[in-house]
Enzyme design. Structure first.
Site, short mmCIF file in Angstrom:
data_model
loop_
_atom_site.label_atom_id
_atom_site.label_comp_id
_atom_site.label_asym_id
_atom_site.label_seq_id
_atom_site.Cartn_x
_atom_site.Cartn_y
_atom_site.Cartn_z
CG ASP A 103 5.27 -4.68 1.41
OD1 ASP A 103 5.07 -4.53 2.63
OD2 ASP A 103 4.42 -5.12 0.62
N1 URA Z 1 0.37 -2.61 0.15
C1 URA Z 1 1.29 -3.57 -0.06
O1 URA Z 1 0.97 -4.71 -0.34
N2 URA Z 1 2.59 -3.23 0.08
C2 URA Z 1 3.00 -1.96 0.37
O2 URA Z 1 4.20 -1.71 0.45
C3 URA Z 1 2.02 -0.98 0.56
C4 URA Z 1 0.71 -1.34 0.45
#
Ligand code: URA
Length: 239
Positions: A103
């Site tokens: 993310d």
């Molecule tokens: N899980 C999440 O919620 N975000 C990420 O970036 C990776 C795994």
């Protein structure tokens, strides 16, 4: 063997049309001589190719370990934000992409390559490659949460269930703001955040530390990267 125009275009000297023009104008030297045929066959690693006074070495594949900083998107192009591939300045290939997504606000280990086969293997749900995350959580993470994660959680909506596989949750520090380490073998959308939401808690900081045999180099500050070592590459190829 590879065509001269493809060799140059792969190495970012220009588009296929641009490099063809340069070749026809005699601007490209092969083993010290100007050549004018874009379809000349080049032996990668043996023939010496020079463009505009600079030697152009061929790299079929490149592999970088990036410590992704927050605020950068896991994509190759974005109209608003800078991307993880923009951060890799010393690349020869222009077809690099991130292996999987983190993310925008997540930090940590991201493999950047143009090796599609390797990426496919690392991401294939059937291979169950471990991914380990460190997180800070708003709320007190309990032994009951550890049991629930070990069992697998429903992270779906009221209308549609979405069951995760078991996850290994370790509590590093409890209290109102807990610190944890979590290892999962899937990569569902926002998976870690949604797993904590499912037990009524919120991820306030998330960093990936490990993916299969690759461990984030602790000397890399967020935004820094380096090429994979030969041992690391051998490890991920065996995955
Ligand atoms: N899980 C999440 O919620 N975000 C990420 O970036 C990776 C795994």
């Amino acid at each position: 063997m590879i065509r001269l125009d493809k060799y140059l275009a792969d190495m970012g000297v220009g588009t296929r049309q641009e490099v063809k023009r340069k070749i026809r104008k005699g601007m490209i030297l092969v083993n010290g001589k100007a050549v004018r045929s874009p379809d000349l066959k080049i032996r990668e690693g043996e023939d010496r190719i020079c463009a505009e006074g600079r030697e152009i070495e061929y790299a079929a594949f490149e592999y970088f370990m990036l410590n992704k900083p927050a605020g950068v998107v896991s994509a190759t192009e974005d109209s608003r934000d800078s991307t993880v591939t923009d951060l890799i300045k010393e690349k020869r290939r222009k077809d690099l992409f991130p292996v999987g997504r983190l993310d925008k606000d997540t930090e940590g280990l991201l493999l950047i390559t143009n090796d599609g086969e390797l990426a496919h293997r690392l991401l294939s749900p059937r291979r169950h490659v471990d991914k380990t995350y460190y997180a800070r959580i708003r709320g007190c993470v309990t032994e009951e949460d550890v049991r629930m994660f070990a069992h697998g959680l429903d992270i779906g909506t009221k209308e549609q269930k979405e069951q995760t596989m078991p996850g290994k949750l370790e509590i590093l520090a409890g209290g109102e703001e807990s610190r944890i380490r979590l290892t999962i073998q899937e990569g569902k959308y926002h998976q870690v955040k949604r797993m904590f939401q499912a037990v009524g808690k919120e991820v306030i900081y998330l960093k990936r530390e490990r993916m299969g045999p690759l461990i984030l180099d602790e000397n890399l500050e967020p935004g820094e990267y380096r090429r994979l070592t030969a041992e690391e590459l051998e490890g991920v190829r065996k995955c």
